[in-house]
Each structure stands twice: as C-alpha cells, then as structure tokens.
Design an enzyme around this catalytic site. Structure first.
Site: not given
Ligand code: G3I
Length: 405
Positions: A193, A300
């Site tokens: 991105e 994705e």
């Molecule tokens: O693992 C922790 C957990 O321990 C905690 O209790 C919880 C509380 O918020 O958070 C958990 O981590 C989260 C993680 O996903 C796993 O579920 C993060 O907060 C959350 O920010 C994270 O979101 C991910 C996001 O990227 C940011 O990294 C999404 O799962 C993931 O699907 C998303 O993927 C992105 C691609 O990498 C790039 N393109 C967009 C796509 C969708 O946003």
C-alpha cells in the site's frame, strides 16, 4: 492513514451509482447441478419464497479449486495460525488451496521484535502446515505503514545520521527476514500500500516516505532481491480497480522500472462488493501491469455483502453504513446471489488473463473475516465458504457456469 480512511476513499470513488445488474439477479433454481441439498445451515424463518437461498449441490461433489484452476493460477487463502488446526478452515485449506498467506503473523509488527531480534514462532507454524500439505506460501508483508514498529524510527530525527540509520534498519530487517524464508516463500509483498489515495503525488505520506522519501521502495526491493534472487517481488495495493489510483500506482512503478529496480509483479488486493467494480476496471488493472512486463496476483479477494454503503461509512467515525443483514432474510439472500454473480464475473476474468498467476481470498470461510468488524461490527459473509466451511452459492457460481445462484 488507517484502514478506514483507505476504504473511505475507495468507497467514495465507487459511489452508490455502481449498482448494477448484479443486484437484480433472479433467485431460485440449481440448474445443471446434481444431488441438490438445502444450503440452509441457518434456515430462514420467513415464509416468503424469496427469503430462501438457492438449492446447492451436495458439498461432497465440490471440485477442488486448486484442481479446477490448475494451469491457470494458484488458488490461495489467508489464515491465522489458529485456523490451520481449526475444524472449519483446515479441511477447506487442505482440499482447495495450493497457496496460502499468513493474515498477520508475517508482518513486521509480528516478526520484528527489535533491531536484529525476530519472532518467527507463529510464521513457522504456517510454513510447517503449508509444507506438510503441499501448499506454497505468499509472504505478506515486509513493509507496511500500518505495521511499522517504532524501533525502526527510534533516534533523533534531526541528527545528520538519522536517515542512514533508519535505512540500515530497514535493509537489515528485509535481508534477515527474506533470508530466513528463502525457499519457503514463493512471493513477497515487499511493499504494501505505497500509493496515495489523493490526486497529486503518487506516494502515500507514510512514516517511511517522510524519513526516506520515495527511495524507501527502491531500498526495500533491492534488499529483498539481494537476499533471494528467485523469490517473486511484489508491490501490493488496494483500489487498483479505480482508474485514478491505478494511474498513481503505475507512475510510481514506472519510476522504479526506469531505475532498473527489481520488481516482478503487482498485487491487487480486490476488497470488493456485490456492486463494485465492473470487470473492465479489473481487466484494465491487469493490463497496466502486463504492458510493463509484470505479472499479476490477486492477493486479498473478498466480496462484501454491502454494495450500497455510502462513502461516509468508511470515514472516521463511520456513518450511514447499511444496517446489518440478518441471515435468512430476503435481503440477505439477494445479497448472496449478487455476491455469487460478482465472484463468477471475477474468476471468469482471472481465468482469461494469462498474466494472473495467483488468486488469494482474504480468509478461508465466513466464520472468520476482517469485514465482521470493518467498517462497523455487523454480519458480513464475504468468502466462498460459509460459516461451517461448506461451499456457498459463490463457490458453485465460480466452478459451474450453468449454476443459477
Ligand atoms: O492478536 C490480538 C489479540 O491478542 C488482541 O486481544 C486483539 C484486541 O484488539 O487484537 C489482536 O490483534 C488484531 C489482529 O488483527 C488479529 O486479530 C489486531 O488488533 C488487528 O489490528 C489485526 O487486524 C488485521 C489488520 O490487517 C491489521 O494488521 C486484520 O486481521 C487483517 O485482516 C488486516 O489485513 C489487511 C492486509 O494486511 C493489508 N490489506 C488490508 C487488509 C484488511 O485490513
């Protein structure tokens, strides 16, 4: 810019005028398929005829996606480490995928503990599962503005050596991580991105850009190539189906190619909806890469059930989002039908484009999707398999041209 802001831009660009014939598809019927069984893992409580899903074929007759598209492209799915042992997602991955992506555990915040210190525990679990099941792994991602630990940027930003220090940290991180996964990963989203969502400069005004300028992309790609001469190197971005965003991305890419920077392909995220985009826009995105000698990966893919969200739904705060659908209602099934036709249109396009070498859905089955909490908490079933891991209308629409969703 956070994800909300990113997709806000996307939604504003798509507008609500994107409503197409997709939304008006008819219902009922399972033409051309055998052994019909009810699709209703959650049956409708309504008595109206429209409040039911289509009759679906017996799941046992579902062809493996990786076989169906053999010779065209790899079929991938993203997963968290806990999904590789999960009773819903593991069978789907094993049966249908010959590529997979770690949803989060190969991002810098997960691996990069501090300078020179790495945590590969979760990533290793994904690699081991993939290896045991003959599934190739796409690496996601080496550099992303949303996963940029503070240690990369520690220090006095006014000092004369600051820029070189940050550059050295980035180069060391990419060198070490790419070396660690050499032979285990077939492609890397080296930079995720990087493209601006606004007219003007093609570059996102990220922390990386602020410190290293546009050079950060070249630095990252050169470090990745030096560490692994054969892994495919990608720039991955969203909204490539939007002509303006695509033009900015290609301007950025042209600068790299002119400078002889190693780059193999473009990753198109394709977080789309039941009503957006038209196939022609996605074809244009593929062709833009092709004409530059690059290959394409769909990285994705998911199809949100909410095709009429206004742009404000993707703002901060999110306002005006369509209310949550209720499973089993007529509105739910209408959206599921539109989704099936959108998936079919997209896969038909992918299969017609030799430059498309890999297609990954952002998730395995509807029991786990980032769209359950983005842009707001609500039901969303954006994938090819339902919450129990059974093939949905979208799956059958993709593998069977005569299936009527
Ligand atoms: O693992 C922790 C957990 O321990 C905690 O209790 C919880 C509380 O918020 O958070 C958990 O981590 C989260 C993680 O996903 C796993 O579920 C993060 O907060 C959350 O920010 C994270 O979101 C991910 C996001 O990227 C940011 O990294 C999404 O799962 C993931 O699907 C998303 O993927 C992105 C691609 O990498 C790039 N393109 C967009 C796509 C969708 O946003």
């Amino acid at each position: 810019m956070n994800i909300s802001a990113q997709l806000s831009r996307r939604s504003l660009l798509m507008g609500v005028a994107g409503a197409s014939a997709l939304a008006s598809c008819g219902g009922g019927g399972g033409g051309g398929v055998s052994s019909p069984v009810s699709s209703g893992s959650t049956a409708s409580s309504s008595s109206t005829a429209s409040a039911s899903g289509p009759t679906l074929p017996d799941p046992a007759t579902a062809p493996a996606l990786k076989t169906h598209f053999n010779g065209k492209f790899l079929v991938g799915m993203t997963a968290e480490p806990n999904e590789i042992n999960n009773a819903i997602s593991q069978p789907v991955l094993k049966a249908h995928a010959n590529s997979m992506t770690a949803e989060n555990c190969m991002k810098p915040h997960a691996i990069g503990t501090s300078a020179g210190v790495y945590n590969y525990t979760l990533a290793d679990q994904v690699i081991a599962f993939a290896s045991a099941n003959n599934i190739a792994v796409r690496g996601h991602t080496l550099l992303w503005h949303q996963s940029a630990p503070d240690w990369f940027f520690a220090g006095d930003s006014t000092s004369a050596t600051y820029r070189a220090t940050v550059q050295a940290r980035l180069e060391r991180y990419i060198t070490d991580v790419v070396t660690y996964f050499k032979g285990k990963v077939y492609a890397w989203d080296v930079v995720n991105e990087p493209t601006s969502d606004s007219a003007g400069s093609p570059y996102r005004n990220s922390r990386w850009y602020q410190v290293l300028g546009a050079d950060y992309i070249e630095i990252a790609l050169r470090a990745a190539r030096a560490a692994d001469p054969t892994v495919k190197l990608f720039i991955n971005d969203y909204s490539t189906e939007n002509a303006d965003k695509l033009a900015r991305l290609m301007s950025l890419v042209d600068t790299l190619l002119t400078r002889g920077v190693p780059l193999d392909g473009i990753g198109h995220q394709l977080h789309i909806t039941t009503t957006w985009p038209p196939v022609a826009n996605v074809r244009a995105a593929f062709q833009a890469a092709e004409t530059r000698g690059l290959i394409n990966h769909v990285t994705e893919l998911d199809v949100s059930l909410y095709g009429s969200d206004p742009g404000s739904c993707f703002g901060t705060p999110a306002t005006g989002c369509a209310p949550s659908l209720t499973e089993g209602t007529a509105a739910y099934w209408d959206s599921i039908r539109a989704q099936a036709l959108q998936y079919r249109a997209m896969f038909d396009l992918f299969a017609s484009q030799p430059s498309v070498k890999s297609v990954t859905t952002w998730g395995v089955a509807d029991n786990h999707t980032w769209l359950s909490s983005f842009p707001v908490n609500r039901l969303n079933h954006p994938l090819l398999f339902d919450t129990t891991g059974k093939p949905k209308s979208a799956f059958w629409a993709v593998v069977n041209p005569t299936f009527v969703p």
